[in-house]
Scaffold this active site. Structure first.
Site, PDB file in Angstrom:
ATOM      1  CD  GLU A  72     -21.478  18.836 -17.693  1.00 15.94           C
ATOM      2  OE1 GLU A  72     -22.189  18.216 -18.341  1.00 15.94           O
ATOM      3  OE2 GLU A  72     -20.422  18.212 -16.933  1.00 15.94           O
ATOM      4  CG  ASP A  90     -24.864  17.033 -19.470  1.00 17.82           C
ATOM      5  OD1 ASP A  90     -24.165  17.443 -20.270  1.00 17.82           O
ATOM      6  OD2 ASP A  90     -24.174  15.953 -18.885  1.00 17.82           O
ATOM      7  CB  ILE A  92     -22.002  16.758 -24.803  1.00 17.07           C
ATOM      8  CG1 ILE A  92     -22.012  17.614 -26.012  1.00 17.07           C
ATOM      9  CG2 ILE A  92     -21.521  15.568 -25.121  1.00 17.07           C
ATOM     10  CD1 ILE A  92     -20.935  17.849 -26.665  1.00 17.07           C
ATOM     11  CG  ASP A  93     -24.877  12.390 -19.841  1.00 19.28           C
ATOM     12  OD1 ASP A  93     -23.855  13.017 -18.680  1.00 19.28           O
ATOM     13  OD2 ASP A  93     -25.561  11.301 -19.454  1.00 19.28           O
ATOM     14  CB  THR A  95     -17.813  15.402 -22.200  1.00 22.02           C
ATOM     15  OG1 THR A  95     -19.001  16.439 -22.012  1.00 22.02           O
ATOM     16  CG2 THR A  95     -16.974  16.215 -22.931  1.00 22.02           C
ATOM     17  CG  ASP A 238     -24.781  14.088 -15.136  1.00 24.71           C
ATOM     18  OD1 ASP A 238     -24.149  14.507 -16.336  1.00 24.71           O
ATOM     19  OD2 ASP A 238     -24.231  14.359 -14.227  1.00 24.71           O
TER      20      ASP A 238
HETATM   21  C1  IPD Z   1     -20.582  12.403 -16.943  1.00 26.36           C
HETATM   22  C2  IPD Z   1     -21.346  11.018 -17.433  1.00 26.36           C
HETATM   23  C3  IPD Z   1     -20.791   9.701 -16.917  1.00 26.36           C
HETATM   24  C4  IPD Z   1     -21.050   9.893 -15.143  1.00 26.36           C
HETATM   25  C5  IPD Z   1     -20.229  11.275 -14.888  1.00 26.36           C
HETATM   26  C6  IPD Z   1     -20.887  12.405 -15.516  1.00 26.36           C
HETATM   27  P1  IPD Z   1     -20.605  14.459 -18.601  1.00 26.36           P
HETATM   28  O1  IPD Z   1     -21.350  13.618 -17.625  1.00 26.36           O
HETATM   29  O2  IPD Z   1     -22.734  11.249 -17.124  1.00 26.36           O
HETATM   30  O3  IPD Z   1     -21.581   8.723 -17.236  1.00 26.36           O
HETATM   31  O4  IPD Z   1     -20.308   8.941 -14.601  1.00 26.36           O
HETATM   32  O5  IPD Z   1     -20.385  11.264 -13.369  1.00 26.36           O
HETATM   33  O6  IPD Z   1     -20.356  13.564 -15.102  1.00 26.36           O
HETATM   34  O7  IPD Z   1     -19.472  15.029 -18.058  1.00 26.36           O
HETATM   35  O8  IPD Z   1     -20.373  13.876 -19.833  1.00 26.36           O
HETATM   36  O9  IPD Z   1     -21.610  15.318 -19.022  1.00 26.36           O
END
Ligand code: IPD
Length: 300
Positions: A72, A90, A92-93, A95, A238
């Site tokens: 990411e 990813d 940290i999914d 964040t 993700d």
């Molecule tokens: C996000 C999370 C969130 C989703 C967003 C993503 P991130 O990833 O997965 O649930 O709704 O579309 O971007 O930015 O925390 O790695």
């Protein structure tokens, strides 16, 4: 593919996910530390996201020098996943949850081969829960109690109930970072139609949930704790790991827009359904009927 040792790859990813989890818990999350933004004020990145990705990419490049890597924090717009073995990561999914200290953030480590999610490892260090899956080899969830690891196969129920339609479903959804425009309007209207009473034309689903992490939403569907998860706007990193775990737990991944039964890994529009002996395709169709003429317009 035939000569890839998927179990060894899974074990490497598990080790890295736990190491990354240590970095996440050692960081100053929830302490007003420096954050940066990408598309807008709710698309957030922290120093920890970058440091974790650096550690993971360095380790994976050493261990598997011929594989590609997509992460990411280092991805460049326009770059797509190729057919060669590719780690899709990813760091940290979730964040947003991470910076608020809301305990639903994870490391999401996938391997795609021929653009198909083939190995998946998701680790939530806040709750010490690890999910993993290997194509053709099933999926598991590992928790700990009293110092001992407890591993369970997914889905958690040995005899998952048939799906009997949206009226008895618990659904995962997310708002994402677009807060205006076609995608935002379609999401808001769909959430209204899903939750509204039948008397007012809605489907009156049991409820909607937002875990704040696509990977953890997919893991919950794989476990059978949610029936479905709909998302538009997230990226391959993700969903890659969670997609593998979902399918290995008997679930299916359809497209987030009506009529798409075979979504692309980097297509950014997804509809996941839990494992069930009956009713999977019917509930997808019912969900698409709710979307109606609308279309999510996220581009790859
Ligand atoms: C996000 C999370 C969130 C989703 C967003 C993503 P991130 O990833 O997965 O649930 O709704 O579309 O971007 O930015 O925390 O790695």
């Amino acid at each position: 593919m035939a000569d890839l040792d998927l179990k060894a790859i899974r074990d490497t990813l598990v080790q890295l996910a736990r190491r990354a989890g240590g970095m996440i818990m050692d960081s100053n999350y929830n302490q007003n530390f420096a954050t940066d933004t990408k598309l807008n004020s709710v698309d957030i990145v922290t120093e920890t996201d970058k440091a974790v990705e650096e550690m993971i990419s360095t380790s994976l490049r050493e261990a598997y020098p011929t594989f590609s890597f997509m992460g990411e924090e280092t991805w460049k717009p326009g770059v797509k996943i190729g057919p060669e073995p590719t780690f899709v990561v990813d760091p940290i999914d979730g964040t947003t949850n991470f910076i608020h200290g809301f305990p639903h953030a994870c490391v999401s480590l996938g391997l795609a081969v021929d653009r198909v999610p083939t190995v998946g490892v998701i680790y939530n260090p806040f709750l010490d829960i690890l999910y993993s899956g290997i194509k053709g080899g099933g999926a598991t969830m590992t928790t700990r109690a009293g110092g001992a690891a407890i591993e369970k196969r997914l889905p958690l129920r040995r005899d998952p109930a048939p799906l009997s339609g949206l009226g008895s479903a618990l659904l995962g959804v997310e708002w994402g970072s677009d807060r205006q425009g076609t995608n935002f309007e379609l999401k808001a209207e769909t959430y209204r139609k899903l939750t509204a009473s039948k008397e007012t034309g809605g489907r009156m689903v049991h409820s909607l949930r937002s875990l704040g992490s696509a990977a953890l939403n997919l893991a919950a569907v794989a476990a059978g704790q949610m029936d479905m998860y709909w998302e538009g706007g997230c990226y391959a990193w993700d969903v890659c790991a969670g997609w593998c775990i979902l399918v290995e737990a008997g679930g299916i991944m359809a497209g987030g827009n009506p009529g798409v039964w075979e979504p692309e890994l980097d297509g950014r529009k997804y509809l996941a359904v839990r494992g069930a002996p009956a009713g999977q395709k019917e509930i997808v169709q019912e969900f698409w009927d709710v979307i109606g003429e609308g279309k999510l317009e996220y581009q790859q």
